[in-house]
Structures are given as structure tokens and as C-alpha cells.
Design a protein around this motif. Sequence first.
Motif, mmCIF file in Angstrom:
data_model
loop_
_atom_site.group_PDB
_atom_site.id
_atom_site.type_symbol
_atom_site.label_atom_id
_atom_site.label_comp_id
_atom_site.label_asym_id
_atom_site.label_seq_id
_atom_site.Cartn_x
_atom_site.Cartn_y
_atom_site.Cartn_z
ATOM 1 N N TYR A 75 0.807 -1.219 0.000
ATOM 2 C CA TYR A 75 0.000 0.000 0.000
ATOM 3 C C TYR A 75 0.844 1.274 0.000
ATOM 4 C CZ TYR A 75 1.209 -0.102 4.952
ATOM 5 O OH TYR A 75 1.906 -0.137 6.134
ATOM 6 N N TYR B 188 0.519 4.347 -6.392
ATOM 7 C CA TYR B 188 -0.547 3.993 -7.327
ATOM 8 C C TYR B 188 -1.072 2.573 -7.090
ATOM 9 C CZ TYR B 188 1.409 8.090 -9.600
ATOM 10 O OH TYR B 188 1.864 9.358 -9.850
ATOM 11 N N TYR B 189 -0.887 2.082 -5.879
ATOM 12 C CA TYR B 189 -1.305 0.713 -5.572
ATOM 13 C C TYR B 189 -2.804 0.525 -5.781
ATOM 14 C CZ TYR B 189 -2.049 -3.604 -2.934
ATOM 15 O OH TYR B 189 -2.409 -4.873 -2.544
ATOM 16 N N SER B 190 -3.611 1.495 -5.349
ATOM 17 C CA SER B 190 -5.062 1.365 -5.500
ATOM 18 C C SER B 190 -5.451 1.297 -6.973
ATOM 19 C CB SER B 190 -5.786 2.530 -4.818
ATOM 20 O OG SER B 190 -5.431 3.766 -5.411
ATOM 21 N N ASN B 191 -4.717 2.001 -7.849
ATOM 22 C CA ASN B 191 -4.987 1.921 -9.280
ATOM 23 C C ASN B 191 -4.712 0.528 -9.812
ATOM 24 O OD1 ASN B 191 -5.341 4.647 -8.892
ATOM 25 N ND2 ASN B 191 -4.156 5.272 -10.671
ATOM 26 N N LEU C 79 -4.919 -2.231 -8.102
ATOM 27 C CA LEU C 79 -6.003 -3.097 -7.623
ATOM 28 C C LEU C 79 -7.206 -3.004 -8.558
ATOM 29 C CD1 LEU C 79 -5.924 -2.436 -3.762
ATOM 30 C CD2 LEU C 79 -5.129 -4.489 -4.957
ATOM 31 N N LYS C 80 -7.557 -1.780 -8.961
ATOM 32 C CA LYS C 80 -8.709 -1.591 -9.850
ATOM 33 C C LYS C 80 -8.433 -2.158 -11.239
ATOM 34 C CE LYS C 80 -10.528 2.569 -7.609
ATOM 35 N NZ LYS C 80 -10.853 4.012 -7.794
#
Length: 314
Positions: free
Chosen positions: A94, A98-101, A103-104
Motif C-alpha cells: 500500500y 498507485y497501488y489502488s490503481n 487493484l482496480k
Amino acid sequence: MVCMKDPTVQTICEIYEKLSKLDNLSPSKNVDTLFTQLVNTCIPPYPIDVTKLCTQIQIIRTKLIRLCGHAEGLLEKHYSTILGSFDTPLDHLYIFPYYSNYLKLARLEFDLLTQHCQNPTRFAFIGSGPLPLTSIVLASNHLTSATFHNYDIDGSANSMATKLVQSDTDLSNRMVFHTNDIMNVPGSVLKDYDVVFLAALVGMEIEEKMNVVEHLAENMAPGAILMLRSAHGARAFLYPVVEPRDLRGFEVLSVYHPTDEVINSVVIARKCPIPTVSSIDHQGFVTQMTCSKCAEIQVFNHQIEELAMEEHIC
């Protein structure tokens, strides 16, 4: 023809000029600020056809894509080094900005993939780099029994990536890293994969990327899936664009252009089940007959994307 009078293009070119003057593109406050401005400028849906840019802007776009690719590699090395300092690196993914990107994007790619390929077990990821987040997320969250063979031409990148997964017994057994130019990987190897992922920055100029695609078309197993990342609209200033018509030897199944903070478009194609054959035309010339179908292009906003995913899950 779109040129400097366009306000979005002008802003992008101004940011490029600032970035091109920097001596070092490694993560820093100034570098991070400029790239954030660049990405925020390119994200909004913008009806621009990069093939119609004037020559001056085409040159700047080509240079900017290479510059972005270089900076992205430095960013991944920077955070892979930090993550590698932890006893359990995967527990701290995390911290990557851009980790959340990822994941998406991985969820999006998984949902699109499973519409066309049931129970794939062997994957190749070309251009995995020092921080192979796509492989890690897919292997951890979505394809929990599949094997991922990660290819990168940079041995140091593979060493860093290997260090990230070695503390996880399951992933270290299912993720393999190969230091090799994919152009030198023979068909006897490529035919073993159900799915081949082609990273956005493998071949940062379209001619280079098409050479890789041609190699895959010649050597992947008939019916195997090719997933690659492209770009659309102003986002094409960040990554190369691959058009469905470019994928000779493949049947294009789906093209997805996101409209949220996920930057890359996703193209899914199937290696034609019938190999390329030759025929003789009425003048006696040999003509190559290839498979090249284009599927409907899917452009969804964030709300529609969520509804589609919910339907697929159900």
C-alpha cells in the motif's frame, strides 16, 4: 490537425518542457508534482486523435512517452527497494502511490478475461519490472492457483521482484522470473501459456510493440489469449496506443477504455485458431491470409463499470 492552440495539448507540452530539463527523474517532490500535474491533465475524457497531431506535437508525444517510461521504471525501483527492506514486503504494498490503481486495473482485467477464458492456469507477463504488481495482485486476489511466468530483460529488476515474493511460500512457488528478451523466447515455450500479458511500456514506440505482437502471433498457441494495455484520448501522451487493426493474427474480443483514474485501456484478443495460410491470386502472387477481427469497443463510466462487475460476480 491538432497543434499548440489546443489548451490541453499546450498544457501537456509545457509540463514536458519542465520534465525534459530535469537532470534526474527519480522520485522527488518536484518530479512527483510534475507527473501528478501531467496525469491529472490527461485523465479527463478528451476527444483527441493522436494520429492527427501535427508533426511537432507528434515528436513531443514520442519523447514524453519515453520519458514517462524511464520515470516509471525509476519509481518502481525506488519502491521495490523500500519494500524489499521489510521482512514481509507484500504486507506493505500500500505504500506504493498507485497501488489502488493497480487493484482496480487488475480487477478490471480479471473480469474481462474471465468473459473469454475459463480457468486459465499458466500466465506469461512480459515486461514485469522490479515491482510486478499486476502479477502479484492477480495471483493473490483473483487467480489463486495459477502460475505466473514473469519476463523482463533487466536481470536486476528480476532480482528485486524475486525478493518481494520470496517470503510468501505460496506466491514464491507460483511466480517465476525469467531474464530474457521476449523476442528470443521460442514458440516451444510460448505455446505453453493460456494467457500472455503485454505491459504498456514493452515497446514504447508502436513499431517496437508491433514486432513483439508479431512474434507472439507466430508463436502463441492457437486459441490462447493476449491481453495488452493501450491508451485512449489524451492518455495517449503517457502510453503507446495499440489499435485493434494492428493485431494481425489475433481476433480482438474486447477493448475497454476506462474513464476514471485507471489510465490504461485494456485490449483482449485471441490467437486465431487457424494458422496463417498462403494463397495464389489471379496474377500468380502469394497472398498471406490472416485473421483480424475487431470486436465492439466498450467505453464505460465508473458507475456502469461497477454494475457490470456486480452482474459478473453474481
